[in-house]
Design a protein around this motif. Structure first.
Motif, PDB file in Angstrom:
ATOM      1  N   PHE A  70      -7.740   4.160 -32.264  1.00 22.46           N
ATOM      2  CA  PHE A  70      -7.900   2.751 -31.911  1.00 22.46           C
ATOM      3  C   PHE A  70      -6.705   2.325 -31.068  1.00 22.46           C
ATOM      4  O   PHE A  70      -5.563   2.445 -31.498  1.00 22.46           O
ATOM      5  N   HIS A  71      -7.010   1.811 -29.862  1.00 20.47           N
ATOM      6  CA  HIS A  71      -5.934   1.412 -28.951  1.00 20.47           C
ATOM      7  C   HIS A  71      -6.046  -0.045 -28.524  1.00 20.47           C
ATOM      8  O   HIS A  71      -5.244  -0.498 -27.710  1.00 20.47           O
ATOM      9  N   GLY A  72      -7.052  -0.785 -29.019  1.00 20.98           N
ATOM     10  CA  GLY A  72      -7.162  -2.194 -28.643  1.00 20.98           C
ATOM     11  C   GLY A  72      -8.530  -2.512 -28.077  1.00 20.98           C
ATOM     12  O   GLY A  72      -9.399  -1.638 -27.985  1.00 20.98           O
ATOM     13  N   SER A 131       1.032  -7.780 -26.093  1.00 22.22           N
ATOM     14  CA  SER A 131       0.208  -7.284 -27.203  1.00 22.22           C
ATOM     15  C   SER A 131       0.089  -5.771 -27.106  1.00 22.22           C
ATOM     16  O   SER A 131       0.469  -5.166 -26.089  1.00 22.22           O
ATOM     17  N   GLY A 132      -0.520  -5.204 -28.159  1.00 27.17           N
ATOM     18  CA  GLY A 132      -0.737  -3.767 -28.156  1.00 27.17           C
ATOM     19  C   GLY A 132      -1.701  -3.344 -27.057  1.00 27.17           C
ATOM     20  O   GLY A 132      -1.446  -2.384 -26.326  1.00 27.17           O
ATOM     21  N   ALA A 133      -2.818  -4.050 -26.952  1.00 29.77           N
ATOM     22  CA  ALA A 133      -3.813  -3.674 -25.940  1.00 29.77           C
ATOM     23  C   ALA A 133      -3.215  -3.749 -24.542  1.00 29.77           C
ATOM     24  O   ALA A 133      -3.469  -2.880 -23.692  1.00 29.77           O
ATOM     25  N   GLU A 189      -2.093   8.563 -31.216  1.00 35.16           N
ATOM     26  CA  GLU A 189      -1.347   7.766 -32.192  1.00 35.16           C
ATOM     27  C   GLU A 189      -0.622   8.775 -33.094  1.00 35.16           C
ATOM     28  O   GLU A 189      -1.294   9.663 -33.654  1.00 35.16           O
ATOM     29  N   ILE A 210      -1.171  -0.731 -23.873  1.00 35.35           N
ATOM     30  CA  ILE A 210      -2.027   0.429 -23.575  1.00 35.35           C
ATOM     31  C   ILE A 210      -2.581   0.338 -22.145  1.00 35.35           C
ATOM     32  O   ILE A 210      -2.607   1.327 -21.407  1.00 35.35           O
ATOM     33  N   ASP A 219       0.962   6.113 -28.671  1.00 34.82           N
ATOM     34  CA  ASP A 219       0.669   4.726 -29.038  1.00 34.82           C
ATOM     35  C   ASP A 219       1.340   4.464 -30.388  1.00 34.82           C
ATOM     36  O   ASP A 219       0.811   4.819 -31.437  1.00 34.82           O
ATOM     37  N   VAL A 265       2.033   1.423 -31.363  1.00 35.63           N
ATOM     38  CA  VAL A 265       1.837  -0.019 -31.562  1.00 35.63           C
ATOM     39  C   VAL A 265       1.887  -0.356 -33.051  1.00 35.63           C
ATOM     40  O   VAL A 265       2.506  -1.337 -33.458  1.00 35.63           O
ATOM     41  N   GLN A 266       1.233   0.472 -33.874  1.00 34.04           N
ATOM     42  CA  GLN A 266       1.227   0.191 -35.314  1.00 34.04           C
ATOM     43  C   GLN A 266       2.291   1.013 -36.054  1.00 34.04           C
ATOM     44  O   GLN A 266       2.923   0.525 -36.983  1.00 34.04           O
ATOM     45  N   LYS A 323       3.051  -5.076 -32.102  1.00 34.06           N
ATOM     46  CA  LYS A 323       3.043  -5.421 -33.537  1.00 34.06           C
ATOM     47  C   LYS A 323       4.428  -5.793 -34.084  1.00 34.06           C
ATOM     48  O   LYS A 323       4.896  -6.900 -33.885  1.00 34.06           O
TER      49      LYS A 323
HETATM   50  N1  PLP Z   1      -2.863   0.426 -30.749  1.00 35.54           N
HETATM   51  C1  PLP Z   1      -2.843   0.574 -32.088  1.00 35.54           C
HETATM   52  C2  PLP Z   1      -2.419   1.888 -32.681  1.00 35.54           C
HETATM   53  C3  PLP Z   1      -3.225  -0.487 -32.923  1.00 35.54           C
HETATM   54  O1  PLP Z   1      -3.213  -0.333 -34.255  1.00 35.54           O
HETATM   55  C4  PLP Z   1      -3.612  -1.717 -32.313  1.00 35.54           C
HETATM   56  C5  PLP Z   1      -4.043  -2.846 -33.145  1.00 35.54           C
HETATM   57  O2  PLP Z   1      -4.346  -2.736 -34.303  1.00 35.54           O
HETATM   58  C6  PLP Z   1      -3.610  -1.810 -30.928  1.00 35.54           C
HETATM   59  C7  PLP Z   1      -3.222  -0.722 -30.169  1.00 35.54           C
HETATM   60  C8  PLP Z   1      -4.012  -3.092 -30.259  1.00 35.54           C
HETATM   61  O3  PLP Z   1      -3.032  -4.060 -30.472  1.00 35.54           O
HETATM   62  P1  PLP Z   1      -3.358  -5.615 -30.248  1.00 35.54           P
HETATM   63  O4  PLP Z   1      -4.280  -6.052 -31.323  1.00 35.54           O
HETATM   64  O5  PLP Z   1      -1.997  -6.273 -30.312  1.00 35.54           O
HETATM   65  O6  PLP Z   1      -3.961  -5.730 -28.888  1.00 35.54           O
END
Ligand code: PLP
Length: 435
Positions: free
Chosen positions: A155-157, A127-129, A228, A132, A261, A263-264, A290
């Motif tokens: 936002f990182h999770g 997952s994203g979190a 981000e 991170i 980051d 992730v998104q 993601k």
């Molecule tokens: N980092 C960013 C930039 C995000 O947008 C998100 C989730 O929206 C996350 C981390 C966390 O990802 P996850 O929900 O898969 O843990």
């Protein structure tokens, strides 16, 4: 007749939530955690491309991609085939203790795709979190420095490290202290301190050096700064030109690592494989999740080889880089390179132009921003935004919010010109109803 019997989309036959949806909502309320943030009662039965069918047979146009995840569209036939084929051969063995080809193949592909020429290594998670968390551990391990910088609005999770780095909404942190220590938040330069966008380096970086690093966080104790490339949940804000290159130089001066980051924003969402490419900056570490496997859980951290120097046992995940998720990711990357990355550019331009012209016709829409198919526009208040999201849902268009009061557009990267035209037409009608 195809999956949805040739019906036009959207097609709302029973006002949602219909009777079957209501029954599932009742069961969900009884058994599922109340911590989720559902704004409208969509109960999904199946989906294909950019079309989602609910349990009562209504068809919706999906401009969310399941929160920026289904990069190649819902249930892309080639992704489904890759998942089926891989799951018939091997579903799980754990890359933590054993080897299988899919993980090494995907690692090589990601290492070659990400910005920066030097050798790189990849850590896999789910997952994203988790990506991170892994990056946070890695930067502290590699530098042996305790402090980390992050941005207000980031936002990182929601796991402890990721939550401690996040600063976009108090609800994400309220009641969960104590958080991970030695994380300092700095303002995000939405506009340059001198007003407007700065083009020649960035005064914001100078201020960071002369205030935070001099007064609070000695730079030789700072392991990394997490950014981000486009603030996501915080409101889809790109960086002012000049800031990230200046930040890269600051990091180099003090031996701090730059962690992107993505992730998104990564995996084609902004019309480039990675959003950081828009700024001409090479980060030291990139976090992905993601869109990477078009809907299967997969996260990855890509770092230069000399940085990913932690020893066996220091970090691992039983499921991370599962062979089925890796197979889906390899097919996702093929499809992006062949077709959808270009589509994200062309459809992104169409959607941006459409939103700008909607903003001209409806003055309550302000500040169209973002790149590729990662776009947002503000409404005047959070209440009005939420009302609009619900109205759009009832008329068959799925949207999400972000930031204070923004509408977020992150459709699957396979969205067609016709689908965008339909969405814009409907939004135009619904905006007229809102005011
Ligand atoms: N980092 C960013 C930039 C995000 O947008 C998100 C989730 O929206 C996350 C981390 C966390 O990802 P996850 O929900 O898969 O843990």
């Amino acid at each position: 007749m195809g999956l949805f019997d040739g019906r036009t989309v959207p097609d709302i036959r029973l006002p949602p939530p219909g009777p079957k949806a209501q029954e599932w909502l009742r069961r969900d309320a009884a058994w599922v955690s109340p911590s989720y943030t559902r704004l409208y009662p969509l109960v999904v039965e199946r989906a294909s491309g950019c079309v989602v069918q609910d349990v009562d047979g209504n068809l919706f146009l999906d401009l969310t991609a399941g929160i920026a995840v289904t990069a190649t569209g819902h249930c892309h036939p080639q992704v489904v085939a890759a998942i089926q084929e891989q799951s018939e051969r091997l579903i799980h063995m754990s890359g933590t203790d054993f080897y299988y080809p899919q993980q090494a193949e995907l690692a090589e592909r990601l290492a070659r795709l990400t910005p920066g020429d030097g050798p790189k290594k990849v850590f896999f998670c789910n997952s994203g979190a988790e990506a991170i968390e892994a990056a946070l551990k890695l930067v502290r391990w590699h530098t042996r420095r305790p402090r980390v910088l992050a941005l207000l609005g980031a936002f990182h999770g929601r796991t402890y490290g990721a939550m401690s780095l996040s600063a976009s909404k108090a609800v994400h942190r309220r009641g969960f202290a104590p958080l991970v220590p030695e994380i300092h938040h700095i303002p995000f330069p939405r506009t340059c301190p001198e007003g407007g966008w700065c083009r020649q380096g960035c005064r914001w970086v100078e201020e960071l050096e002369t205030t935070l690093l001099r007064r609070l966080a000695p730079p030789e104790e700072v392991a990394a700064i997490f950014i981000e490339p486009i603030q996501g949940e915080g409101g889809y804000y790109p960086w002012p030109p000049g800031c990230l290159p200046a930040l890269r130089k600051l990091c180099d001066r003090y031996g701090m690592l730059l962690v992107a980051d993505e992730v998104q924003s990564g995996i084609g969402r902004t019309g480039r494989m990675f959003a950081i490419e828009h700024y001409g900056v090479v980060p030291d570490v990139i976090c992905l999740a993601k869109g990477i496997a078009s809907g299967l859980p997969l996260g990855a951290v890509v770092a230069q080889t000399h940085i990913m120097d932690w020893p066996p046992g220091s970090h691992a995940s039983t499921f991370g880089g599962n062979p089925v998720a890796c197979a889906a990711a390899l097919t996702t990357l093929d499809l992006l390179e062949k077709e959808y990355l270009n589509n994200a550019v062309a459809r992104g331009e169409q959607l941006r132009a459409g939103l700008l012209s909607l903003a001209e016709r409806h003055p309550i829409l302000r500040n169209v921003r973002g790149c590729g198919l990662m776009l947002a526009v503000d409404l005047p208040t959070p209440e009005l935004r939420d009302r609009f999201l619900q109205l759009a849902f009832r008329h068959g268009v799925l949207l999400l919010g972000c930031g204070e009061a923004a509408l977020r557009f992150c459709p699957p990267l396979c969205i067609t010109a016709d689908q965008i035209a339909v969405a814009l037409r409907l939004l135009d009608e619904l905006l007229a109803q809102l005011t």
